[in-house]
Design an enzyme around this catalytic site. Structure first.
Site, PDB file in Angstrom:
ATOM      1  N   LEU A  63       7.820   6.648   1.187  1.00 53.62           N
ATOM      2  CA  LEU A  63       7.639   7.735   0.227  1.00 53.62           C
ATOM      3  C   LEU A  63       7.655   7.202  -1.194  1.00 53.62           C
ATOM      4  CD1 LEU A  63      10.181   8.750   2.416  1.00 53.62           C
ATOM      5  CD2 LEU A  63       9.210  10.911   1.641  1.00 53.62           C
ATOM      6  N   ASP A  64       6.806   7.775  -2.029  1.00 56.43           N
ATOM      7  CA  ASP A  64       6.877   7.558  -3.465  1.00 56.43           C
ATOM      8  C   ASP A  64       8.077   8.342  -3.993  1.00 56.43           C
ATOM      9  OD1 ASP A  64       6.046   6.831  -6.109  1.00 56.43           O
ATOM     10  OD2 ASP A  64       5.179   8.835  -6.317  1.00 56.43           O
ATOM     11  N   LYS A  65       8.514   8.020  -5.203  1.00 62.17           N
ATOM     12  CA  LYS A  65       9.668   8.730  -5.771  1.00 62.17           C
ATOM     13  C   LYS A  65       9.242   9.915  -6.642  1.00 62.17           C
ATOM     14  CE  LYS A  65      12.045   7.192  -9.334  1.00 62.17           C
ATOM     15  NZ  LYS A  65      12.119   8.371 -10.265  1.00 62.17           N
TER      16      LYS A  65
END
Length: 406
Positions: A63-65
């Protein structure tokens, strides 16, 4: 073989009816369509059966933040100006350089500048440096806005402000550095070391990159983004669904990334691994590495910088409302409500659909095998064959419709 022709003809008709592959052919598409329809009803748009299958077989979720684990609406929480620079002027310069950017951090700077009534000067020659920041010309000066990695390219020493930068990172904030230099130095940097030919070489030696004036630091803008309320429970649900590893891949500073990861829980219940300071191509490399180590990778992102990783993953998932057009076009799945709790639901749906498909295929083939054997020895009637064919078709359809429910 001495048997009556009429009896064998009847048995042939029975076998002909039983051999019709209706149940086998319809067992899979009904289930897949039901699963896709059920997912759409839950706000999960899946672009095809292959992506549904890959989602169900995913071993790793990356996941990206910003905009994915966080709300994607960061706010400016602190403006620190250096050398007597007015904080309002600092915001205006940063907003001018970021005016055309769609990145959440750029939007936060623009909102704060507008809220404070700053006069944003026009900027020209704006250039995005992927994963690092922006450059633009404002008047006779070049403005640079971005992360520490951007300024490392220009040889800017941030050691004097390390304590300030680390303090923001420890609180989970993203520090955006702002600097300026004379626009004339930009042309000099582009021609540094190029030299000329002929007699001109003797008259004017080529300039080196060190001859170019380094950008002058003007200040730091601290930006904070809140973690999505559903993020922690969604990660726990992913682990409960059988995902082996949850990894955060972000271009943000490691301190800010670690702070968010700590909020979401440790290994086994939240984020198992954090990889920070990644450029778009480094995210792609991380996806390939995770695939080689664990198996199929599902990547979740929302921005333009996430598009390469979304394309590289076995399943790319975009945040529907917060996601950019590029991310939505590249992704295989879109979460329309920007609700991460939909992600484990999508995985559970995919795995349930696969179980139903396997059960339908086994039932269809098993039924056919039994009645082919009965028909060959004359123990099955034509009506039994019709019932076995149509009955099996109706049963696999009814079983496939179960995929409508999560």
């Amino acid at each position: 073989g001495g048997w009556a022709w009429g009896g064998w003809f009847y048995r042939a008709l029975v076998l002909l009816v039983v051999a019709c592959p209706c149940a086998l052919v319809i067992s899979t598409p009904v289930t897949i369509v039901s699963a896709l329809a059920g997912a759409a009803r839950d706000g999960i748009l899946i672009k095809g059966g292959l992506h549904l299958e890959n989602a169900g077989r995913a071993c790793v979720v990356a996941l990206d933040k910003t905009g994915t684990l966080t709300e994607g609406r960061p706010e400016v929480v602190d403006v620190v100006a250096f050398d007597g620079t007015d904080p309002g002027d600092l915001l205006a310069l940063a907003a001018a350089a970021e005016a055309r950017s769609t990145h959440p951090l750029a939007r936060a700077i623009l909102r704060r500048a507008e809220e404070d009534g700053c006069t944003i000067p026009p900027a020209t020659d704006a250039v995005a440096v992927p994963g690092k920041g922006h450059r633009a010309r404002v008047g006779d000066m070049e403005v640079l806005v971005g992360s520490e990695r951007l300024f490392a390219e220009f040889g800017v020493d941030l050691a004097a402000h390390r304590e300030l930068l680390d303090a923001h990172a420890a609180r989970g904030r993203t520090a955006v550095v702002v600097a300026m230099r004379a626009a004339g130095d930009v042309a000099a940097a582009g021609s540094a070391g190029a030299g000329t030919s002929g007699a001109a070489d003797a008259a004017e030696p080529p300039r080196s990159a060190g001859d170019v004036t380094a950008p002058r630091l003007r200040g730091v803008i601290a930006i904070a983004d809140r973690v999505r309320p559903t993020a922690a429970s969604a990660l726990r649900a992913l682990h409960a669904a059988g995902i082996q590893r949850v990894v955060m891949l972000t271009g943000d500073h490691e301190g800010a990334a670690r702070a968010v990861a700590d909020t979401l829980g440790g290994a086994g219940i939240g984020v198992d691994e954090v990889r920070a300071g990644l450029l778009p191509e480094e995210k792609v490399a991380a996806v390939h590495e995770l695939r080689e180590r664990y198996g199929r990778v599902l990547f979740v992102g929302d921005g333009i910088n996430d598009a390469p990783a979304l394309a590289a993953a076995d399943v790319g998932v975009a945040m529907g409302s917060a996601g950019t057009d590029v991310a939505l076009d590249t992704a295989d799945v879109a979460l329309m409500a920007d609700d991460l709790s939909r992600l484990p639901i999508a995985i559970r749906r995919a795995r349930k659909a696969e179980r139903i498909v396997r059960a339908n295929i086994a039932f269809a083939l098993g039924t056919k095998a039994v009645f082919v054997a009965l028909g060959a020895v004359g123990a099955a009637t034509l009506w039994m064959a019709v019932l076995a064919d149509m009955g099996a078709s109706l049963l696999v359809v009814a079983n496939g419709l179960r995929a409508l429910r999560a």
